[in-house]
Scaffold this motif. Structure first.
Motif, PDB file in Angstrom:
ATOM      1  N   UNK A   1      35.521 -25.416  14.779  1.00 14.72           N
ATOM      2  CA  UNK A   1      35.383 -25.288  16.231  1.00 14.72           C
ATOM      3  C   UNK A   1      36.210 -24.135  16.782  1.00 14.72           C
ATOM      4  N   UNK A   2      36.819 -23.350  15.859  1.00 14.72           N
ATOM      5  CA  UNK A   2      37.581 -22.192  16.280  1.00 14.72           C
ATOM      6  C   UNK A   2      36.652 -21.146  16.879  1.00 14.72           C
ATOM      7  N   UNK A   3      37.055 -20.590  18.004  1.00 19.44           N
ATOM      8  CA  UNK A   3      36.224 -19.604  18.697  1.00 19.44           C
ATOM      9  C   UNK A   3      35.994 -18.368  17.848  1.00 19.44           C
ATOM     10  N   UNK A   4      37.042 -17.914  17.159  1.00 23.49           N
ATOM     11  CA  UNK A   4      36.910 -16.717  16.319  1.00 23.49           C
ATOM     12  C   UNK A   4      35.969 -16.960  15.149  1.00 23.49           C
ATOM     13  N   UNK A   5      36.127 -18.113  14.494  1.00 20.70           N
ATOM     14  CA  UNK A   5      35.279 -18.420  13.347  1.00 20.70           C
ATOM     15  C   UNK A   5      33.815 -18.515  13.770  1.00 20.70           C
ATOM     16  N   UNK A   6      33.548 -19.200  14.850  1.00 24.58           N
ATOM     17  CA  UNK A   6      32.172 -19.359  15.330  1.00 24.58           C
ATOM     18  C   UNK A   6      31.556 -18.017  15.685  1.00 24.58           C
ATOM     19  N   UNK A   7      32.326 -17.180  16.369  1.00 27.42           N
ATOM     20  CA  UNK A   7      31.784 -15.878  16.783  1.00 27.42           C
ATOM     21  C   UNK A   7      31.537 -14.976  15.586  1.00 27.42           C
ATOM     22  N   UNK A   8      32.389 -15.057  14.573  1.00 26.00           N
ATOM     23  CA  UNK A   8      32.193 -14.223  13.380  1.00 26.00           C
ATOM     24  C   UNK A   8      30.974 -14.690  12.593  1.00 26.00           C
ATOM     25  N   UNK A   9      30.828 -15.999  12.448  1.00 23.82           N
ATOM     26  CA  UNK A   9      29.653 -16.517  11.750  1.00 23.82           C
ATOM     27  C   UNK A   9      28.370 -16.100  12.480  1.00 23.82           C
ATOM     28  N   UNK A  10      28.388 -16.206  13.780  1.00 25.41           N
ATOM     29  CA  UNK A  10      27.207 -15.847  14.566  1.00 25.41           C
ATOM     30  C   UNK A  10      26.915 -14.351  14.518  1.00 25.41           C
ATOM     31  N   UNK A  11      27.956 -13.551  14.392  1.00 20.27           N
ATOM     32  CA  UNK A  11      27.750 -12.097  14.294  1.00 20.27           C
ATOM     33  C   UNK A  11      27.271 -11.686  12.909  1.00 20.27           C
ATOM     34  N   UNK A  12      27.418 -12.587  11.947  1.00 18.94           N
ATOM     35  CA  UNK A  12      27.001 -12.271  10.584  1.00 18.94           C
ATOM     36  C   UNK A  12      28.012 -11.461   9.809  1.00 18.94           C
ATOM     37  N   UNK A  13      29.225 -11.321  10.329  1.00 19.77           N
ATOM     38  CA  UNK A  13      30.276 -10.548   9.655  1.00 19.77           C
ATOM     39  C   UNK A  13      31.552 -11.387   9.656  1.00 19.77           C
ATOM     40  N   UNK A  14      31.923 -11.904   8.495  1.00 20.46           N
ATOM     41  CA  UNK A  14      33.088 -12.789   8.379  1.00 20.46           C
ATOM     42  C   UNK A  14      34.197 -12.093   7.602  1.00 20.46           C
TER      43      UNK A  14
END
Length: 218
Positions: free
Chosen positions: A160-173
């Protein structure tokens, strides 16, 4: 015919004693020659000592081996960016296969103990690890450890981390890898020094290409 008595008698050659000036000159030359000989011997000893000192400083000085991830491939990548359903949290799992090198620039063998290679997210969350057995690297040599397999899972990450979710959604982790090799360097079987070589690398997992990019090691 002349008789035997008419032969000219043998007259020994006259020996002229050396003068004081000649004796002084000879002594001076001998003294000068002895002085030069002493200088050459002393200079040779000094040069030899300097050579031994430089040799010792170069060969008996231990250096920390350089550990890096040279390449890493992705297999069996599965992920969910959480956009299809609000009730599903972003997640990923994959199998990583890495090639790690240990460069030993010392004039002696580097022996290391058992260690663990970890893959992290955010520098703290371990998403996968693998064991590396003890080993050694020859003097002035580089050893490759290939096909190190790491199973990575995002279930240890705060999904539920904002950074993790946004990175997964951007396709770049962004991930990192870390390992600490504790061991010793045996320098010419004369000096044994304890050394710790650390591997610290960062990389970006591209979900679209299913490859890692921007692999950098300190």
């Amino acid at each position: 015919m002349a008789g035997a008595d008419d032969s000219v008698p043998f007259t020994p050659s006259k020996l002229y004693p050396k003068s004081d000036e000649e004796i002084a000159t000879f002594k001076e030359m001998k003294k000068e020659r002895s002085g030069k000989c002493f200088f050459y011997v002393f200079a040779g000893i000094v040069i030899q000592c300097v050579f031994i000192l430089v040799f010792a400083l170069i060969t008996l000085r231990s250096r920390i081996p350089d550990v890096k991830v040279r390449s890493i491939t992705v297999k069996n990548l599965r992920y969910n960016n959480g956009t299809s359903s609000a009730s599903i949290s972003p997640s990923f799992n994959a199998t990583l296969v890495a090639e790690v090198t240990i460069k030993n620039t010392n004039f002696g063998r580097f022996k290391f103990e058992n260690t663990t290679m970890s893959v992290l997210y955010g520098g703290m969350n371990v998403v996968g690890d693998t064991k590396i057995g003890r080993g050694s690297v020859k003097a002035r040599d580089t050893q490759k450890m290939i096909n190190l397999t790491v199973e990575v899972r995002s279930n240890r990450v705060l999904t539920n981390s904002q950074n993790f979710s946004s990175e997964i959604q951007s396709g770049m982790l962004k991930l990192s890898s870390y390992a600490k090799f504790s061991g010793s360097v045996n320098l010419l079987n004369i000096v044994k020094r304890e050394e710790i070589a650390q591997m610290n690398c960062t990389m970006i997992l591209n979900f679209t290409s299913r490859k890692f990019q921007d692999l950098r090691c300190q």
